[in-house]
Design a protein around this motif. Sequence first.
Motif, PDB file in Angstrom:
ATOM      1  N   LEU A 196       0.813  -1.215   0.000  1.00  0.00           N
ATOM      2  CA  LEU A 196       0.000   0.000   0.000  1.00  0.00           C
ATOM      3  C   LEU A 196       0.851   1.272   0.000  1.00  0.00           C
ATOM      4  N   GLY A 197       2.004   1.187   0.594  1.00  0.00           N
ATOM      5  CA  GLY A 197       2.881   2.350   0.667  1.00  0.00           C
ATOM      6  C   GLY A 197       4.193   1.972   1.307  1.00  0.00           C
ATOM      7  N   GLU A 198       5.167   2.846   1.190  1.00  0.00           N
ATOM      8  CA  GLU A 198       6.505   2.564   1.707  1.00  0.00           C
ATOM      9  C   GLU A 198       7.082   3.801   2.355  1.00  0.00           C
ATOM     10  N   ARG A 199       7.698   3.607   3.513  1.00  0.00           N
ATOM     11  CA  ARG A 199       8.330   4.724   4.208  1.00  0.00           C
ATOM     12  C   ARG A 199       9.559   5.173   3.421  1.00  0.00           C
ATOM     13  N   PRO A 200       9.826   6.475   3.385  1.00  0.00           N
ATOM     14  CA  PRO A 200      10.989   6.960   2.633  1.00  0.00           C
ATOM     15  C   PRO A 200      12.287   6.341   3.139  1.00  0.00           C
ATOM     16  N   ARG A 201      13.229   6.196   2.223  1.00  0.00           N
ATOM     17  CA  ARG A 201      14.539   5.647   2.570  1.00  0.00           C
ATOM     18  C   ARG A 201      15.643   6.487   1.921  1.00  0.00           C
ATOM     19  N   GLY A 202      16.855   6.233   2.350  1.00  0.00           N
ATOM     20  CA  GLY A 202      18.019   6.817   1.705  1.00  0.00           C
ATOM     21  C   GLY A 202      17.972   8.333   1.601  1.00  0.00           C
ATOM     22  N   ALA A 203      18.278   8.833   0.415  1.00  0.00           N
ATOM     23  CA  ALA A 203      18.343  10.273   0.188  1.00  0.00           C
ATOM     24  C   ALA A 203      16.998  10.948   0.413  1.00  0.00           C
ATOM     25  N   GLU A 204      15.906  10.247   0.077  1.00  0.00           N
ATOM     26  CA  GLU A 204      14.574  10.834   0.290  1.00  0.00           C
ATOM     27  C   GLU A 204      14.301  11.034   1.775  1.00  0.00           C
ATOM     28  N   LEU A 205      14.664  10.050   2.581  1.00  0.00           N
ATOM     29  CA  LEU A 205      14.471  10.169   4.021  1.00  0.00           C
ATOM     30  C   LEU A 205      15.310  11.313   4.585  1.00  0.00           C
ATOM     31  N   LEU A 206      16.550  11.419   4.138  1.00  0.00           N
ATOM     32  CA  LEU A 206      17.427  12.491   4.612  1.00  0.00           C
ATOM     33  C   LEU A 206      16.883  13.862   4.239  1.00  0.00           C
TER      34      LEU A 206
END
Length: 218
Positions: A196-206
């Motif tokens: 359904l959705g995904e938590r931001p990771r990597g550069a997007e999270l930063l």
Amino acid sequence: RQRDFAEAVLCGLGGPPSLLPLLPLLDLPLPDDGLDSLPVNSGNIAPSSRVSDPTDAAAVLELIQSSLRHALGAQAMLAGHGFALMGHALRCMSPAVWDVRSFAALESLGDSLQHSEELHRSFFINVYLNFPIWVYAPVIVQKHVLGHIAKIVTGDRAPYFRKMISVQRIVDGLRCYYSLGSPVVDVLKSVSGDKLGERPRGAELLMLRSLLLQTARS
């Protein structure tokens, strides 16, 4: 005329709060999907594998905004703790209903409330600062949300909003939803296993962490 009549009737039947139950229903399965596709997530009603249409969410939000132009609609929203209910309803929706169109409708709704301190405050706390609504939404939408929070908290009425929400609330959101060791799951799935959705990771999270940190430090 038909729209004005519909809005007047809506206000007479309980006002904008009577529309809020529509939000979690926007992506429920169609009759031929079967009951097995109804998932549950953390006590929330989550969507099935049916494709969510952000246009539907935008239409409901626009109707809520229209009904709030009536004095009876605004009164009903205050008396019925409407934005607290809206926050819960939005948490029950699939993150797939969010895109730039549906968020623009939400942003327009929020901007239309600036004439009423009580309504605007309730909307800001229960919707914008309700991070569980946003953490699995598309990153572009999360960027808009966090940018809008920053604009409000650092804008002309910065002292008022900072006193109202406190920096700690933003720090808590950062730690719970935008940290590397966040306690929330990285991928939101339905009971049937659909993503359904995904938590931001990597550069997007930063990038999103940076937005919140800048807001907290301002």
